[in-house]
Design a protein around this motif. Structure first.
Motif, PDB file in Angstrom:
ATOM      1  N   SER A  93       0.848  -1.190   0.000  1.00  0.00           N
ATOM      2  CA  SER A  93       0.000   0.000   0.000  1.00  0.00           C
ATOM      3  C   SER A  93       0.883   1.239   0.000  1.00  0.00           C
ATOM      4  O   SER A  93       2.091   1.148   0.222  1.00  0.00           O
ATOM      5  CB  SER A  93      -0.891   0.007   1.248  1.00  0.00           C
ATOM      6  OG  SER A  93      -0.093   0.124   2.423  1.00  0.00           O
ATOM      7  N   GLU A  97      -1.616   8.034   2.935  1.00  0.00           N
ATOM      8  CA  GLU A  97      -2.727   8.223   2.005  1.00  0.00           C
ATOM      9  C   GLU A  97      -2.553   9.463   1.144  1.00  0.00           C
ATOM     10  O   GLU A  97      -3.250   9.640   0.155  1.00  0.00           O
ATOM     11  CB  GLU A  97      -4.048   8.330   2.774  1.00  0.00           C
ATOM     12  CG  GLU A  97      -4.437   7.060   3.493  1.00  0.00           C
ATOM     13  CD  GLU A  97      -3.683   6.840   4.798  1.00  0.00           C
ATOM     14  OE1 GLU A  97      -3.005   7.761   5.290  1.00  0.00           O
ATOM     15  OE2 GLU A  97      -3.754   5.727   5.323  1.00  0.00           O
ATOM     16  N   GLY A 115      -2.176   9.779   9.240  1.00  0.00           N
ATOM     17  CA  GLY A 115      -2.345   8.709   8.268  1.00  0.00           C
ATOM     18  C   GLY A 115      -2.599   7.383   8.936  1.00  0.00           C
ATOM     19  O   GLY A 115      -2.132   7.117  10.036  1.00  0.00           O
ATOM     20  N   ALA A 117      -2.377   4.287   7.085  1.00  0.00           N
ATOM     21  CA  ALA A 117      -1.739   3.163   6.406  1.00  0.00           C
ATOM     22  C   ALA A 117      -0.723   2.477   7.317  1.00  0.00           C
ATOM     23  O   ALA A 117      -0.693   1.256   7.420  1.00  0.00           O
ATOM     24  CB  ALA A 117      -1.068   3.632   5.119  1.00  0.00           C
TER      25      ALA A 117
END
Length: 176
Positions: A93, A97, A115, A117
């Motif tokens: 990923s 983001e 964030g 992630a």
């Protein structure tokens, strides 16, 4: 690039990820407040404003809020264990983001969400690495995150090293 290296990519859902930042913030700040509470009260000047504001914001949470957040953390961890056991070897990923905030933005607004992630792996304990993957239109660095199941650091490092070797990003720097 990863497909070219032989990685099969497909989208997956991580149940609980959509609000992991919210309950992760409860866990992180509540624990930090418990640990630093006495020193924050007796020596507040020993802590930076950003840290103080972020941690003291946890005063709004009760022990029940913390326990509920920990239950959601356990459910997220179990969802990731199932995902790695049944569906994928890796999760890839963005490292964030969006491009990172500037230091001025972080200092000006210490409670800014940073964030989710990476928060996923802070909550679940799976190994992850973030490595360079280019720059935003504004010249800010972007990162690619590679994660695997518990005790599979070898796989994370193998894929990260192959990606780094196949791209120029590790040698490039922002022009800001």
């Amino acid at each position: 690039m990863l497909r070219g290296l032989g990685v099969e990519l497909r989208a997956v859902d991580v149940p609980g990820l959509e609000d992991a930042n919210d309950f992760g913030t409860v866990v992180l700040t509540w624990e930090a407040l418990q640990y630093h509470k006495a020193n924050l009260a007796s020596q507040p000047s020993k802590f930076g404003r950003s840290f103080r504001e972020r941690v003291l914001a946890a005063q709004k949470y009760s022990r029940a809020d913390y326990d509920a957040a920990q239950a959601r953390r356990a459910a997220l961890r179990e969802a990731c264990v199932r995902l790695f056991r049944d569906e994928v070897d890796l999760l890839v990923s963005p490292g964030r983001e969006a491009p990172p905030p500037t230091m001025a933005e972080l200092i000006g607004s210490p409670l800014t969400i940073r964030g989710q992630a990476h928060r996923l792996y802070n909550l679940t304990g799976q190994p992850a690495v973030v490595l360079p993957m280019g720059f935003s239109g504004d010249g800010l660095p972007l990162g690619l995150q590679v994660a695997a199941d518990h005790w599979r650091e070898d796989l994370v490092y193998q894929v990260a090293a192959a990606y780094e070797d196949a791209t120029p990003w590790k040698t490039m720097h922002p022009t800001l």
